[in-house]
Scaffold this active site. Sequence first.
Site, PDB file in Angstrom:
ATOM      1  CG  ASP A  39     -20.968 -22.575  46.832  1.00 47.75           C
ATOM      2  OD1 ASP A  39     -21.686 -23.160  47.668  1.00 47.75           O
ATOM      3  OD2 ASP A  39     -20.883 -21.328  46.767  1.00 47.75           O
TER       4      ASP A  39
ATOM      5  N   GLY B 294     -24.204 -19.401  44.777  1.00 51.72           N
ATOM      6  CA  GLY B 294     -23.823 -20.745  44.365  1.00 51.72           C
ATOM      7  C   GLY B 294     -23.449 -20.771  42.896  1.00 51.72           C
TER       8      GLY B 294
END
Length: 385
Positions: free
Chosen positions: A269, A304
């Site tokens: 991510d 993220g």
Amino acid sequence: MIIKTSNLYTPYHQEGDRWLKIEDGLIKGISETPFDTEESVIDLSPYTLTPGWIEVQINGAYGFDFTDDPANIWEVAEKLAQLGFTTCLPTVITSPKETIEKALNTWQGGPPEGYLGCQVPGLHLEGPFLNPLKKGAHRLDRIISPDFDFISNWNKKNGVQLVTLAPELPGALDIVQELKERGVVVSAGHSMASGSQAKTAFDAGISFGTHLYNAMPPLGHRDPGLTGALLTTDAIPVGLIVDGIHSAPEMVNLAWRCKGERGIVLVTDAMAALGKPAGTYQLGGSAVTVTELDARLADGTLAGSILTPLEAIHLLMVYTGCSFEQALYGWTINPATLMGYTDRGYLAVDTAADLVVLDQFESIQAVIIRGQLVYQSMDFSLKQK
């Protein structure tokens, strides 16, 4: 090309010497004895060889955000090979339709001439059909209700490989069924789904859970929610960000105990700051402050990660006590199985000659994609005999 190794993972560990025969970008033989040929042998005996690693959720890297500027998809994907990735799905988070179209057009245009990098079979579209209550780092003003017109051209042929949505939203299950019929893998994420709603979604075609624990209700003892449904449904694998920040070590261990070695797909991510120094970067139109440890919006929301795949392997081993081989499944055969890739994620005759070469300290020394050396460290050299 003939390669010799003494430590091969297919991803299953093979004891003793092995010889790999590579032709036209494919594995054409794996043998315990040398091939009967006069072709020179590349001796990688001191190194560990694994299948190439597959990333299904990455938002950007090296200063570029795929949502902010999708035109950089190929430039970033080329550099991702140095991290061990041989296949990736660039991830575009909740965006206007025009941004998604630009990303798909970039993919459809193909890589530039001379490209040597990650294979990109398509994109992961994370949104815009998300629950506003679990928006995470996604912009609230870009989240919309499920809309068939919005997905009119979403299919594998056009570059849509994976879609994350909140299955409890009105009309979402119809979208799930339609995308599944078009060959798209659909995942539950950024969701407030109850346990019963999650199970209904699984029956409708949801086949994955996006970044387990994150952007979904916490595990409850009366209503387990999406988290509990994912943990207790063997047929549905989950994505897991193993950085010690997105999920506590104990929760990673719980996921491992519930899902097992074949139920976890490792993901970074990662966002634009991966591979860059600390500073301020973009993620889907929002400013993100990045330190040496994490990436967060101004309000403290995680946005993220800056995790590398090798770090994820090492942390998974530490948190769960699993072996290197078991951790490796999360980057190889598990994502390949999720996405229906039969030509990569493992090494066998007629699969892609995608290889990661690691030294004794498990640092990446070289990466081979479709039989071609695309990355090598300064200390690495090929020895032929």
